[in-house]
Design an enzyme around this catalytic site. Structure first.
Site, PDB file in Angstrom:
ATOM      1  N   ASP A 146      60.806  70.105  57.251  1.00 55.10           N
ATOM      2  CA  ASP A 146      61.709  68.999  57.579  1.00 55.10           C
ATOM      3  C   ASP A 146      61.003  67.681  57.282  1.00 55.10           C
ATOM      4  OD1 ASP A 146      63.725  70.743  58.617  1.00 55.10           O
ATOM      5  OD2 ASP A 146      62.460  71.002  60.389  1.00 55.10           O
ATOM      6  N   LEU A 147      61.574  66.893  56.404  1.00 57.65           N
ATOM      7  CA  LEU A 147      60.947  65.661  55.923  1.00 57.65           C
ATOM      8  C   LEU A 147      60.593  64.733  57.090  1.00 57.65           C
ATOM      9  CD1 LEU A 147      60.169  63.980  53.393  1.00 57.65           C
ATOM     10  CD2 LEU A 147      62.429  62.925  53.551  1.00 57.65           C
ATOM     11  N   ASP A 148      59.303  64.345  57.163  1.00 61.05           N
ATOM     12  CA  ASP A 148      58.804  63.391  58.163  1.00 61.05           C
ATOM     13  C   ASP A 148      59.045  63.846  59.603  1.00 61.05           C
ATOM     14  OD1 ASP A 148      57.903  61.725  56.143  1.00 61.05           O
ATOM     15  OD2 ASP A 148      59.749  60.549  56.073  1.00 61.05           O
ATOM     16  N   GLU A 149      59.163  65.159  59.808  1.00 60.58           N
ATOM     17  CA  GLU A 149      59.430  65.686  61.151  1.00 60.58           C
ATOM     18  C   GLU A 149      58.264  66.520  61.689  1.00 60.58           C
ATOM     19  OE1 GLU A 149      62.243  65.507  63.172  1.00 60.58           O
ATOM     20  OE2 GLU A 149      63.308  64.137  61.836  1.00 60.58           O
ATOM     21  N   GLY A 200      61.943  58.850  55.957  1.00 57.52           N
ATOM     22  CA  GLY A 200      62.456  58.793  54.580  1.00 57.52           C
ATOM     23  C   GLY A 200      61.984  57.564  53.829  1.00 57.52           C
TER      24      GLY A 200
END
Length: 287
Positions: A229-232, A204
């Site tokens: 999925d953010l940064d996943e 994030g």
């Protein structure tokens, strides 16, 4: 290492069993292939076989337009997912950037000196800041402001430009906007992001500030494919550097910039060279 002048590269993933290497090599040998590189990996926990094989097209007797039909029986027999690419076709890459220019400048430099074998038909930004860099490199620069209210329209315009430019790969060179699910679904495993942290730590926003507050002794940067999925998404490359109690947030940001450039350019080069296979939110990077 870049592609040879006239070569084809085949990437394969399938359930692991005996005889796969022989089946693939024998198929290629039937058509007089000169195999230049072959690399494979078995993931025992997933019972998966993954392979990259590159061969010269000089003297290869199977026309590449007939390759899919000829290879289909083997692919079906072994439940393979596969793709083949030709060194003669340069991938077309769009770069997205906001205000930070260090990753953009590094990518364009490597592209100019021939380290990144691709065409860059456009750069898209939500700010004017990097226009002069794009113009210096002779690349069209499109500013599309993005806000919460106009995100759908902004992305529709981005899609239009990228379809027009026949873009294969999107690189987020410190583009400080979260892409919608629609955007990500449209380009699976074709969007590479640089995150200014050693994921999964400090995902994030403002990771350097959070790393400083936590008193870490190592900071890092992570390039990964973008998923919903953010940064996943699947991690492609990471690098770290040591810091100390003497470093303040600005020092972390400065040291991080160097990491970000290197980590992003490596990921982009490996993707362009067809060295990455992604599965189960992981990647294999072939030699």
């Amino acid at each position: 290492m870049s592609h040879h002048t006239h070569s084809a590269t085949l990437l394969i993933a399938c359930p692991d069993k005996k005889g796969l290497v022989a089946a693939i090599a024998n198929f290629l040998m039937t058509y007089n292939a000169n195999i230049m590189h072959a690399d494979q990996h078995q993931d025992r926990s997933e019972n998966l076989f993954l392979m990259r094989i590159e061969w010269s097209l000089e003297g290869f007797t199977l026309p590449m337009e007939s390759f899919a039909a000829a290879f289909a029986p083997i692919a079906q027999e072994h439940a393979m997912t596969w793709r083949v690419s030709l060194s003669t076709r340069k991938p077309r890459m769009a770069i997205f950037v906001s205000r930070y220019e260090h990753c953009l400048v590094d990518l364009l430099h490597r592209w100019r000196i021939g380290e990144l074998e691709c065409d860059i038909p456009l750069i898209i930004s939500n700010h004017e800041d990097c226009r002069r860099i794009a113009e210096f490199n002779g690349i069209p620069y499109h500013v599309i402001p993005v806000s919460r209210d106009n995100k759908a329209q902004a992305e529709a315009e981005q899609f239009r430009l990228m379809e027009e430019a026949e873009v294969d790969l999107i690189v987020l060179a410190r583009y400080m906007q979260v892409l919608s699910h629609t955007f990500v679904e449209r380009y699976p495993n074709r969007i590479i992001n640089i995150h200014h942290s050693f994921l999964p730590a400090f995902d994030g926003a403002k990771p350097y500030h959070r790393a400083f507050a936590r008193g870490v002794k190592l900071i890092g940067a992570t390039s990964h494919y973008v998923t919903e999925d953010l940064d996943e998404g699947p991690i492609i490359e990471q690098e770290v550097t040591r810091i100390s109690h003497r470093d303040d947030v600005e020092d972390l940001v400065q040291k991080g910039r160097d990491l970000e450039k290197v980590v992003l350019s490596r990921a982009v080069r490996w993707h362009l060279d067809d060295r990455i296979l992604s599965y189960n939110n992981k990647t294999v990077i072939f030699d």
